[in-house]
Scaffold this active site. Structure first.
Site, PDB file in Angstrom:
ATOM      1  N   ARG A 162      40.247  34.399  41.114  1.00 26.53           N
ATOM      2  CA  ARG A 162      40.603  36.030  40.926  1.00 26.53           C
ATOM      3  C   ARG A 162      39.301  37.244  41.555  1.00 26.53           C
ATOM      4  O   ARG A 162      39.484  38.411  41.874  1.00 26.53           O
ATOM      5  CB  ARG A 162      40.518  36.324  38.950  1.00 26.53           C
ATOM      6  CG  ARG A 162      40.839  37.991  38.782  1.00 26.53           C
ATOM      7  CD  ARG A 162      40.894  37.919  37.223  1.00 26.53           C
ATOM      8  NE  ARG A 162      41.482  39.416  37.139  1.00 26.53           N
ATOM      9  CZ  ARG A 162      42.424  39.815  36.298  1.00 26.53           C
ATOM     10  NH1 ARG A 162      42.347  39.122  34.636  1.00 26.53           N
ATOM     11  NH2 ARG A 162      42.458  40.329  35.843  1.00 26.53           N
TER      12      ARG A 162
ATOM     13  N   HIS B 105      40.816  55.704  44.982  1.00 21.87           N
ATOM     14  CA  HIS B 105      40.604  54.057  44.407  1.00 21.87           C
ATOM     15  C   HIS B 105      40.776  53.477  45.960  1.00 21.87           C
ATOM     16  O   HIS B 105      40.193  52.303  46.963  1.00 21.87           O
ATOM     17  CB  HIS B 105      41.247  53.589  43.575  1.00 21.87           C
ATOM     18  CG  HIS B 105      40.721  52.308  43.278  1.00 21.87           C
ATOM     19  ND1 HIS B 105      39.945  51.570  43.521  1.00 21.87           N
ATOM     20  CD2 HIS B 105      41.637  51.182  43.732  1.00 21.87           C
ATOM     21  CE1 HIS B 105      39.249  50.572  43.148  1.00 21.87           C
ATOM     22  NE2 HIS B 105      41.053  49.753  43.500  1.00 21.87           N
TER      23      HIS B 105
ATOM     24  N   LYS C 223      42.400  43.080  32.099  1.00 17.83           N
ATOM     25  CA  LYS C 223      41.263  43.679  32.529  1.00 17.83           C
ATOM     26  C   LYS C 223      41.159  44.868  32.367  1.00 17.83           C
ATOM     27  O   LYS C 223      41.808  45.733  32.412  1.00 17.83           O
ATOM     28  CB  LYS C 223      40.917  44.322  34.032  1.00 17.83           C
ATOM     29  CG  LYS C 223      39.897  42.896  34.601  1.00 17.83           C
ATOM     30  CD  LYS C 223      39.247  42.670  35.799  1.00 17.83           C
ATOM     31  CE  LYS C 223      38.535  41.641  36.413  1.00 17.83           C
ATOM     32  NZ  LYS C 223      38.282  41.684  37.944  1.00 17.83           N
TER      33      LYS C 223
ATOM     34  N   HIS D 153      34.473  50.291  45.689  1.00 20.18           N
ATOM     35  CA  HIS D 153      33.614  50.659  44.525  1.00 20.18           C
ATOM     36  C   HIS D 153      32.649  51.148  44.730  1.00 20.18           C
ATOM     37  O   HIS D 153      32.287  52.859  44.709  1.00 20.18           O
ATOM     38  CB  HIS D 153      33.222  49.617  43.984  1.00 20.18           C
ATOM     39  CG  HIS D 153      34.399  49.544  43.324  1.00 20.18           C
ATOM     40  ND1 HIS D 153      34.813  48.209  41.893  1.00 20.18           N
ATOM     41  CD2 HIS D 153      35.788  49.778  42.865  1.00 20.18           C
ATOM     42  CE1 HIS D 153      35.846  47.953  41.709  1.00 20.18           C
ATOM     43  NE2 HIS D 153      36.329  49.001  41.594  1.00 20.18           N
TER      44      HIS D 153
ATOM     45  N   GLU E  56      38.087  35.837  35.348  1.00 16.97           N
ATOM     46  CA  GLU E  56      37.451  35.565  36.857  1.00 16.97           C
ATOM     47  C   GLU E  56      36.759  34.837  36.900  1.00 16.97           C
ATOM     48  O   GLU E  56      35.211  34.862  36.644  1.00 16.97           O
ATOM     49  CB  GLU E  56      36.948  36.834  36.831  1.00 16.97           C
ATOM     50  CG  GLU E  56      36.451  37.559  38.236  1.00 16.97           C
ATOM     51  CD  GLU E  56      36.705  38.881  38.613  1.00 16.97           C
ATOM     52  OE1 GLU E  56      37.080  39.913  38.187  1.00 16.97           O
ATOM     53  OE2 GLU E  56      35.408  38.872  39.095  1.00 16.97           O
TER      54      GLU E  56
ATOM     55  N   LYS F 109      49.390  39.082  42.789  1.00 19.27           N
ATOM     56  CA  LYS F 109      48.248  39.586  41.124  1.00 19.27           C
ATOM     57  C   LYS F 109      48.202  37.800  40.131  1.00 19.27           C
ATOM     58  O   LYS F 109      47.093  37.675  39.450  1.00 19.27           O
ATOM     59  CB  LYS F 109      48.556  40.568  40.948  1.00 19.27           C
ATOM     60  CG  LYS F 109      48.047  41.103  39.668  1.00 19.27           C
ATOM     61  CD  LYS F 109      46.201  41.942  40.068  1.00 19.27           C
ATOM     62  CE  LYS F 109      45.806  41.972  38.220  1.00 19.27           C
ATOM     63  NZ  LYS F 109      44.610  42.754  38.807  1.00 19.27           N
TER      64      LYS F 109
ATOM     65  N   HIS G 116      36.557  45.529  47.246  1.00 19.16           N
ATOM     66  CA  HIS G 116      36.416  46.335  45.830  1.00 19.16           C
ATOM     67  C   HIS G 116      34.855  46.616  46.389  1.00 19.16           C
ATOM     68  O   HIS G 116      34.311  47.237  46.105  1.00 19.16           O
ATOM     69  CB  HIS G 116      36.507  46.175  44.960  1.00 19.16           C
ATOM     70  CG  HIS G 116      37.829  46.058  44.930  1.00 19.16           C
ATOM     71  ND1 HIS G 116      38.773  45.502  45.539  1.00 19.16           N
ATOM     72  CD2 HIS G 116      38.796  46.597  44.021  1.00 19.16           C
ATOM     73  CE1 HIS G 116      40.287  46.209  45.646  1.00 19.16           C
ATOM     74  NE2 HIS G 116      39.926  47.130  44.177  1.00 19.16           N
TER      75      HIS G 116
ATOM     76  N   ARG H 286      39.944  46.061  15.820  1.00 17.62           N
ATOM     77  CA  ARG H 286      39.183  44.645  16.524  1.00 17.62           C
ATOM     78  C   ARG H 286      40.592  44.268  17.325  1.00 17.62           C
ATOM     79  O   ARG H 286      40.794  43.021  17.257  1.00 17.62           O
ATOM     80  CB  ARG H 286      39.059  43.972  16.000  1.00 17.62           C
ATOM     81  CG  ARG H 286      37.219  43.985  15.229  1.00 17.62           C
ATOM     82  CD  ARG H 286      36.919  42.266  14.329  1.00 17.62           C
ATOM     83  NE  ARG H 286      35.640  42.852  14.168  1.00 17.62           N
ATOM     84  CZ  ARG H 286      35.579  43.300  12.778  1.00 17.62           C
ATOM     85  NH1 ARG H 286      36.741  42.869  12.026  1.00 17.62           N
ATOM     86  NH2 ARG H 286      34.068  43.250  12.324  1.00 17.62           N
TER      87      ARG H 286
ATOM     88  N   GLU I 181      45.973  48.428  47.784  1.00 20.68           N
ATOM     89  CA  GLU I 181      46.606  47.064  47.225  1.00 20.68           C
ATOM     90  C   GLU I 181      48.025  46.575  47.557  1.00 20.68           C
ATOM     91  O   GLU I 181      47.567  45.141  47.423  1.00 20.68           O
ATOM     92  CB  GLU I 181      46.650  47.783  45.328  1.00 20.68           C
ATOM     93  CG  GLU I 181      45.122  48.463  44.761  1.00 20.68           C
ATOM     94  CD  GLU I 181      43.835  47.615  44.725  1.00 20.68           C
ATOM     95  OE1 GLU I 181      43.784  46.322  44.544  1.00 20.68           O
ATOM     96  OE2 GLU I 181      43.025  48.298  44.251  1.00 20.68           O
TER      97      GLU I 181
ATOM     98  N   ASN J 159      38.811  40.828  43.882  1.00 17.34           N
ATOM     99  CA  ASN J 159      38.003  42.222  44.724  1.00 17.34           C
ATOM    100  C   ASN J 159      37.538  42.050  45.895  1.00 17.34           C
ATOM    101  O   ASN J 159      36.794  43.026  46.337  1.00 17.34           O
ATOM    102  CB  ASN J 159      37.269  41.457  43.612  1.00 17.34           C
ATOM    103  CG  ASN J 159      37.128  42.051  42.430  1.00 17.34           C
ATOM    104  OD1 ASN J 159      36.439  43.540  41.918  1.00 17.34           O
ATOM    105  ND2 ASN J 159      36.959  41.054  41.259  1.00 17.34           N
TER     106      ASN J 159
HETATM  107  N1  GLY Z   1      42.080  44.466  39.682  1.00 14.97           N
HETATM  108  C1  GLY Z   1      40.763  43.797  39.646  1.00 14.97           C
HETATM  109  C2  GLY Z   1      41.493  42.193  39.317  1.00 14.97           C
HETATM  110  O1  GLY Z   1      42.604  42.504  38.191  1.00 14.97           O
HETATM  111  O2  GLY Z   1      40.812  41.049  38.481  1.00 14.97           O
END
Ligand code: GLY
Length: 364
Positions: free
Chosen positions: A245, A271, A137, A256, A241, A231, A252, A115, A179, A249
């Site tokens: 946040r 990427h 994330k 993606h 998010e 960031k 993306h 956990r 990025e 994206n």
């Molecule tokens: N890489 C996108 C985020 O951290 O939300």
């Protein structure tokens, strides 16, 4: 002097690892430590890590194969098995040394082991220094769909040392640079101006960083400081998010889908290459100045036409995006000011139109 950010209840240290990690570790009382690396970072980054931190080279290392195709449940099983074999208890510390795959997969395994055990991120790629290692994330791809299984859990700390950029092939360095471009476009007009300036280049890997104190090291420190600040501001504002946040994206949704599609071919996109195309397409879709962005991106990234025959497959992948809601595709695009976001709900036809637009601007 190292620079410290506080995105949440942990610090991101930017600077020479030697000046940050040993002092931080001395304040802790971890029962055990284990390192997670991939075959590349074990070879190219671990020796440097041991030298700078003074940690014993006998510290146990778990190794997984390198590459996005290994951000899978199989790698997690390998890591959990090694944790089991090492009898890792809940007071242990896991140290993830590598790029986004190591950080996301290793973080996920640490966050779910008994956990949750503490972990630190030691990003070694530009992409992970500026983005992936920050913000908690964690997760893996599932059935070819990116980041489908995962959790939010903050690391105990992040240590970004530009010295590791020397270890990167040029294509990997550029992947992370996408990025940096994204952060400039969503939150730092001065950084964007700097990137747009004629003469600005992402130097080849062997010149990327000549060690602490050198002009190239200091140059990267400045770029990283600006990019990480964007960031950090966003994850401070919206850690889980629920709103802003999603702006991280940008590029993306389409990016993606391209990355997932080409991952299964003989000619995968990195990427960064995928999201660079995504940023051009999504800007076009929003009615923004996509040509200006394309002009800068094309200076750094190869032209990669998207065959119309794959548009249906891309649309299928776009429909799996995590931002979608109530059956609608949702895309986050920068607003008219820094840190402002517009959410679009494009149709299949609109997405196809922007891919056609992208294919048509190769002469820029
Ligand atoms: N890489 C996108 C985020 O951290 O939300």
């Amino acid at each position: 002097m190292p620079h410290t950010f506080r995105p949440g209840d942990y610090s991101v240290f930017l600077g020479n690892l030697q000046d940050t990690f040993p002092a931080w570790l001395r304040e802790r009382a971890d029962s055990q430590m284990c390192l997670l690396a991939d075959e590349n970072t074990r070879l190219h980054c671990l020796p440097h890590f041991f030298e700078k931190t003074g940690l014993s080279p006998n510290t146990p290392v778990i190794e997984i194969p390198a590459g996005e195709q290994h951000k899978t449940l199989a790698s997690c099983e390998l890591i959990w098995q090694a944790m089991l074999d090492a009898r890792l208890d809940r007071q242990a510390l896991v140290i993830n040394i590598g790029g986004g795959v190591i950080g996301d997969t290793g973080g996920f395994c640490a966050a779910t082991w008994k956990r949750g055990v503490d972990f630190v991120q030691v990003p070694t790629t530009l992409l992970s220094m500026t983005d992936a290692a920050i913000g908690g994330k964690l997760g893996i791809d599932f059935q070819g769909i990116k980041n489908t299984i995962g959790v939010f859990r903050n690391p105990a700390a992040v240590f970004a040392d530009p010295d590791f950029l020397q270890t990167l092939p040029e294509r990997e360095l550029l992947s992370g640079f996408a990025e940096v471009i994204k952060h400039a476009l969503i939150g730092d007009p001065a950084l964007w101006q700097r990137i747009c300036a004629t003469g600005f280049q992402v130097r080849p890997a062997r010149h990327a960083c000549d060690g602490p104190g050198s002009p190239s090291y200091n140059g990267w420190l400045e770029i990283l400081r600006a990019s990480i600040a964007v960031k950090v501001k966003i994850v401070q504002d919206d850690p889980f998010e629920k709103g802003l946040r999603a702006l991280l994206n940008f590029g993306h949704t389409i990016g993606h889908a391209l990355e997932s599609y080409f991952m299964k071919t003989d000619d995968p996109l990195t990427h960064g290459e995928a999201i660079a195309i995504g940023m051009i397409c999504e800007t076009a879709l929003s009615g923004g100045d996509a040509e200006a962005i394309a002009a800068v991106i094309r200076r750094h990234f190869p032209n990669r036409p998207i065959p119309p025959a794959i548009f249906p497959a891309l649309w299928d992948l776009i429909q799996q995006d995590k931002k979608n809601a109530a059956g609608k595709v949702r895309m986050a695009i920068p607003g008219s000011e820094p840190f402002r976001m517009q959410l679009l709900e494009p149709t299949r036809e609109e997405v196809e139109q922007c891919l056609i637009f992208y294919n048509g601007i190769k002469s820029v």
